[in-house]
Write an enzyme that holds these catalytic residues in place. Structure first.
Site, PDB file in Angstrom:
ATOM      1  N   HIS A  59       0.879  -1.174   0.000  1.00  0.00           N
ATOM      2  CA  HIS A  59       0.000   0.000   0.000  1.00  0.00           C
ATOM      3  C   HIS A  59       0.924   1.235   0.000  1.00  0.00           C
ATOM      4  CE1 HIS A  59      -2.786   2.926   1.843  1.00  0.00           C
ATOM      5  NE2 HIS A  59      -3.772   2.113   1.531  1.00  0.00           N
ATOM      6  N   ASP A  94       3.013  -5.143   7.773  1.00  0.00           N
ATOM      7  CA  ASP A  94       1.763  -4.390   7.693  1.00  0.00           C
ATOM      8  C   ASP A  94       0.627  -5.411   7.689  1.00  0.00           C
ATOM      9  OD1 ASP A  94      -0.469  -2.962   7.039  1.00  0.00           O
ATOM     10  OD2 ASP A  94       0.286  -2.184   5.134  1.00  0.00           O
ATOM     11  N   GLN A 100      -4.563  -5.656   6.432  1.00  0.00           N
ATOM     12  CA  GLN A 100      -5.535  -6.464   5.685  1.00  0.00           C
ATOM     13  C   GLN A 100      -5.661  -7.879   6.228  1.00  0.00           C
ATOM     14  OE1 GLN A 100      -7.700  -5.616   3.391  1.00  0.00           O
ATOM     15  NE2 GLN A 100      -7.003  -3.527   3.008  1.00  0.00           N
ATOM     16  N   LYS A 128     -10.475  -1.253   9.992  1.00  0.00           N
ATOM     17  CA  LYS A 128     -10.702  -2.396   9.111  1.00  0.00           C
ATOM     18  C   LYS A 128     -11.102  -3.636   9.915  1.00  0.00           C
ATOM     19  CE  LYS A 128      -7.260  -0.872   5.717  1.00  0.00           C
ATOM     20  NZ  LYS A 128      -8.027  -0.131   4.730  1.00  0.00           N
ATOM     21  N   CYS A 179      -4.725   2.567  -3.739  1.00  0.00           N
ATOM     22  CA  CYS A 179      -3.531   3.056  -3.038  1.00  0.00           C
ATOM     23  C   CYS A 179      -2.343   2.128  -3.278  1.00  0.00           C
ATOM     24  CB  CYS A 179      -3.760   3.225  -1.545  1.00  0.00           C
ATOM     25  SG  CYS A 179      -5.056   4.381  -1.162  1.00  0.00           S
TER      26      CYS A 179
END
Lengths: 406, 140
Positions: A117, A194, A197, A220, A360
């Site tokens: 991202h 990261d 997600q 999220k 993104c």
């Protein structure tokens, strides 16, 4: 629990007639999260860490309780390894500024994947340029995955930092970050995972992964907007300079110098988002009540149903790995001849919410040689009926455009 | 959204899919690129001038039906117009999309470009419709 029952916990689905397939952008909130925020303001609101009075102490407790909860949730060894930020982007910027700028030198390498991202990419462009170090990418293969050879050819002895997304927000590819971390450590690099997600969908254990830093956004994973988490190993965080400076992150301030507060306050300047933290705590409780096993089962079913229904539409092109054990929660697709934005508009007219664009992740979209993609992303409250509505809306869009496609 | 067919109408669809204005000009006098970073719509506009008259306009690029057809229809409307007329039409088009027109009669000067009137009701697509016109503003 099935997704039909779970859906009933989310008031937006009672109030709005919508097929929501954009949880990869932000999830919806269950009633218990909304109630927790209300209760905080109705009963406990004050500035935390400030007042000596009961209300402020309770506000502090509400805030710090979530830190404990997050630490347990991700299995951090110490609660002060959990730093609250406003989102994953801020957490990643904090690492880039406070760790990257001070630890990179000419000749060093930062290695990230082409799937990142922008929030785990643009800060590294900035920091590598500033420090004279080099930014290198690990590219995906024809299965939209990172091969072991690719990983090993890019992460080398002069690699000082590796940034890797756990799950691609465009492709849904699950990266084997545990193996990447192990290999990067062998080469002497620190690794930033990261998990924005992935944490909504699967259990994250920072000690098992052995990541040095980890970042995610609360929104999220059912929490309110504006709260995120940075995890860092205590030893590394202790040696870093603060990112933002001001109130609450100091120890002694003189006219010409300042000593900083210990972890975690050193990285939390100014009045913090207590309502966000309280909501995040309630979101964690909710996820734990449903259970990751149930969430994973629901999503596995819905994802495989969606893939099988999409494969029946010969005008739809999809972009995901054929290895289904490496695929999570999102499906990117296009209809040949229809631009993703037009498709999203037509789907919107059928009350089907998907995302269209570059997500993104412009370097990835460019690498895939696509103008943009449509993306349907799924969460625990999505049902087969939602998939059916998507499929019907896609058929309508295709019929609208078909006579003009030459 | 109720008026989907009014936006994706025959004229807009034809221009977006099969535009005869989509090509390079042989001897363009002015050239300008336009880009919507959030959508990925890209166009390159070319103008051929004869004194203060726009003798020809053409474009290349890629993007959604709204951005591409808006560019193509703009080329049709402005071909043969003076720069002053083109400025006036561009201003009116932008005002129409931003819902700043009170006198419907003013829209007559837009000719076929009036087909985009309903895009004003689609906030997410306003930028797509305006891309070509904002790009042209920089050229004249």
């Amino acid at each position: 629990m099935n997704s039909e029952e779970i859906k009933k916990d989310f008031p937006i689905f009672k109030n709005r007639d919508i097929t929501y397939l954009d949880s990869g952008a932000t999830a919806q909130r269950p009633q218990c999260v909304i109630d927790a925020i209300d209760k905080f303001y109705e009963n406990k609101n004050a500035n935390p860490h400030r007042g000596a009075y009961e209300l402020s102490i309770e506000a502090t407790e509400a805030y710090e309780n979530t830190r404990d909860k997050v630490a347990k949730f991700i299995n951090a060894a110490h609660k002060e390894e959990v730093i609250f930020t406003k989102n994953a982007s801020e957490a990643l910027n904090l690492i880039a500024y406070s760790y990257g700028l001070d630890n990179l030198n000419e000749g060093d390498k930062v290695v990230i994947s082409i799937m990142e991202h922008h929030s785990n990419l643009v800060p590294w462009q900035f920091v590598t340029k500033k420090t004279g170090s080099k930014l290198e990418y690990m590219y995906i293969n024809e299965n939209y995955e990172l091969s072991e050879e690719e990983i090993k050819s890019k992460i080398t002895e002069n690699t000082k930092i590796v940034g890797i997304t756990h799950v691609s927000n465009v492709l849904g590819t699950i990266n084997n970050i545990k193996e990447i971390i192990k290999y990067a450590h062998k080469m002497g690099a620190v690794v930033i995972a990261d998990v924005s997600q992935s944490i909504p969908h699967m259990k994250i254990d920072v000690q098992d992964l052995d990541c040095d830093f980890l970042a995610f956004s609360g929104h999220k994973m059912l929490a309110p907007l504006g709260i995120g988490v940075l995890y860092g190993k205590k030893k590394i965080l202790n040696n870093m300079n603060p990112f933002l400076m001001g109130g609450d992150m100091i120890e002694y301030v003189y006219e010409d110098k300042t000593t900083f507060a210990p972890l975690p306050n050193k990285f939390e300047a100014g009045t913090q988002n207590v309502e966000g933290a309280v909501g995040l705590g309630a979101a964690i409780d909710y996820i734990e009540k449903i259970g990751y096993d149930t969430i994973e089962n629901i999503e596995k079913d819905i994802l495989s149903y969606a893939k099988s229904e999409l494969s029946k539409l010969d005008f739809v092109e999809t972009y995901y790995t054929p290895n289904k054990e490496n695929h999570s929660s999102v499906i990117s697709f296009n209809i040949k001849g229809i631009h993703p934005h037009d498709l999203a508009t037509i789907l919107d007219s059928e009350k089907v919410a998907i995302r269209a664009g570059d997500h993104c992740a412009q370097p990835l979209i460019r690498y895939l040689n696509l103008p943009a993609t449509c993306r349907a992303s799924f969460y625990m409250y999505n049902t087969k009926e939602d998939v059916d509505k998507l499929i019907n809306a896609l058929k309508k869009a295709y019929n609208m455009f078909a006579k003009f496609i030459k | 959204m109720e008026n989907l067919d009014e936006v994706y109408n025959e004229l807009i669809m034809e221009h977006s899919m099969n535009s005869y204005n989509k090509h390079k000009l042989d001897h363009a006098d002015r050239c300008e690129k336009g880009h919507n970073p959030s959508c990925g719509d890209e166009i390159e506009l070319e103008l051929k001038l004869n004194g203060n008259i726009i003798e020809d306009i053409a474009f290349t690029g890629s993007g959604c039906a709204i951005s591409q057809s808006s560019t193509s229809i703009m080329a049709d409307v402005l071909r043969g117009k003076t720069i002053a007329e083109a400025k006036e039409i561009t201003k009116t088009f932008i005002e129409m999309i931003k819902r700043e027109i009170t006198d419907e009669k003013e829209l007559e000067k837009l000719e076929e470009a009036i087909a985009f009137k309903n895009v004003a009701n689609m906030p997410a697509r306003v930028k797509c419709a305006l891309l070509a016109w904002h790009t042209l503003e920089k050229m004249i």
